[in-house]
Scaffold this active site. Sequence first.
Site, short mmCIF file in Angstrom:
data_model
loop_
_atom_site.label_atom_id
_atom_site.label_comp_id
_atom_site.label_asym_id
_atom_site.label_seq_id
_atom_site.Cartn_x
_atom_site.Cartn_y
_atom_site.Cartn_z
N HIS A 61 0.68 -1.16 0.08
CA HIS A 61 -0.27 -0.14 -0.08
C HIS A 61 0.79 1.16 0.00
O HIS A 61 1.95 1.40 0.65
CB HIS A 61 -1.12 -0.02 1.32
CG HIS A 61 -0.38 0.06 2.58
ND1 HIS A 61 -0.14 1.20 3.18
CD2 HIS A 61 0.04 -0.88 3.36
CE1 HIS A 61 0.12 0.94 4.28
NE2 HIS A 61 0.35 -0.35 4.53
N ASP A 179 6.12 2.00 6.87
CA ASP A 179 4.84 1.25 6.83
C ASP A 179 3.92 2.09 5.96
O ASP A 179 3.59 2.89 6.19
CB ASP A 179 4.26 1.00 7.90
CG ASP A 179 2.82 0.37 7.99
OD1 ASP A 179 2.49 -0.10 6.82
OD2 ASP A 179 1.92 0.59 8.97
N GLU A 213 -5.25 1.35 2.77
CA GLU A 213 -4.90 0.23 3.61
C GLU A 213 -5.03 0.64 5.01
O GLU A 213 -5.46 0.04 6.09
CB GLU A 213 -3.63 -0.58 3.37
CG GLU A 213 -3.62 -1.70 4.06
CD GLU A 213 -2.80 -1.61 5.55
OE1 GLU A 213 -3.01 -2.71 6.25
OE2 GLU A 213 -2.37 -0.58 5.66
N GLU A 214 -4.47 1.93 5.34
CA GLU A 214 -4.35 2.42 6.68
C GLU A 214 -5.80 2.78 7.23
O GLU A 214 -6.03 2.76 8.33
CB GLU A 214 -3.55 3.64 6.76
CG GLU A 214 -2.09 3.48 6.42
CD GLU A 214 -1.35 2.57 7.51
OE1 GLU A 214 -1.81 2.06 8.29
OE2 GLU A 214 -0.17 2.23 7.23
N ASP A 234 3.78 -6.29 3.88
CA ASP A 234 3.76 -5.31 4.80
C ASP A 234 4.86 -5.28 6.01
O ASP A 234 5.74 -6.14 5.80
CB ASP A 234 2.14 -5.41 5.36
CG ASP A 234 1.63 -3.85 5.63
OD1 ASP A 234 2.29 -2.99 6.26
OD2 ASP A 234 0.53 -3.66 5.45
N HIS A 314 4.07 2.56 13.24
CA HIS A 314 3.17 3.40 13.31
C HIS A 314 3.59 4.63 14.73
O HIS A 314 2.64 5.42 15.17
CB HIS A 314 1.63 3.02 14.11
CG HIS A 314 0.91 2.47 12.89
ND1 HIS A 314 -0.47 2.53 12.79
CD2 HIS A 314 1.38 1.93 11.46
CE1 HIS A 314 -0.94 1.78 11.69
NE2 HIS A 314 0.10 1.57 11.02
#
Length: 344
Positions: A61, A179, A213-214, A234, A314
Amino acid sequence: MEQLQELLRIPSPSGYTDQVVTYVKSQLDELGLEVELTRRGAIRAVLRGRDETIQRAVVGHLDTLGCIVKSLKENGRIELLPIGFWSARFAEGARVTLLADTGRSYRGTIVPLKASGHVYNEEIDQMPVGWGYVELRLDERVHSPGDLMALGIHVGDHVAVDSAPEITDSGYICARHLDDKAAVAAMLTAARAVAQSGRKPPTTIYLLFTISEEVGVGASHVLHGDASELVSVDNGTMAPGQNTCEFGVTIAMMDSSGPFDYHLSRHMATLCREFAIEHSRDVFRYYRSDAAAALEAGNDIRTALVCFGLDASHGHERVHADSLAALAKLLYAYITTPPAKPLT
């Protein structure tokens, strides 16, 4: 590494991904691949195989975490809400760019409501953690909502958080948004290696790049044709109690959506052994990927998840270059070798 740095320079919070989509499409065009965009802006690229009746897919992504303007405050500061799931703890002190509808952008910093020890003394250590306790301080002469609106700033504007990458002599990459831009860099590297080798894959391979995606949508809308397998690429979570491989590839056996396909997951592990790729297996409790979105959309497809090792996902993220090299090698092996067994 050059590919990753280029990706990290491009702001792409979920909902504001046109620029990164244009860049990745240009990279795929240079490789001579068939490329198309979905209506929403996700990318499908095709590596034609010797047997086009069997189709497989690899997905990463392009969207990242970020913020959106919730309200214009009376003091000229801006209230924010997160795009994607991440803690305001990691937002404090972040340099950001507010992306206005006019095409102009404005620089600023996310600061706590009580940001000065000279003013608030010990109260700066007593504030709770949460998005209601931080605000965006723009580097502009703004002291009211009217000042902000005069600049073309409105509720709903996107705010991109600086990636601020640093590459150390020891091979670590420290940055926000690894990410999933680290995975995208590995996918593009594998695709370039296949194209330059002149080898035609045994089956047709779709390279998919999603843009939401997030926020949980991901690969729900990008699949087409009759792909039998989907390998999601990922991050793997580095933390006590996890078994993620810091310098190799991690094959996820289950995440919060349930176990991944038994046969495909073990096929990825077999490829790691055959090609001498350092790897481990792990299980993630609070995690989902493009694979979950693809299944929830009703696709009858086998899924697996392969990961690079990421510390502080994150948050203040870090990956080692060896992990990305191992991941690219595994993707190349997957693309250029037959499926584990005939698919129906």
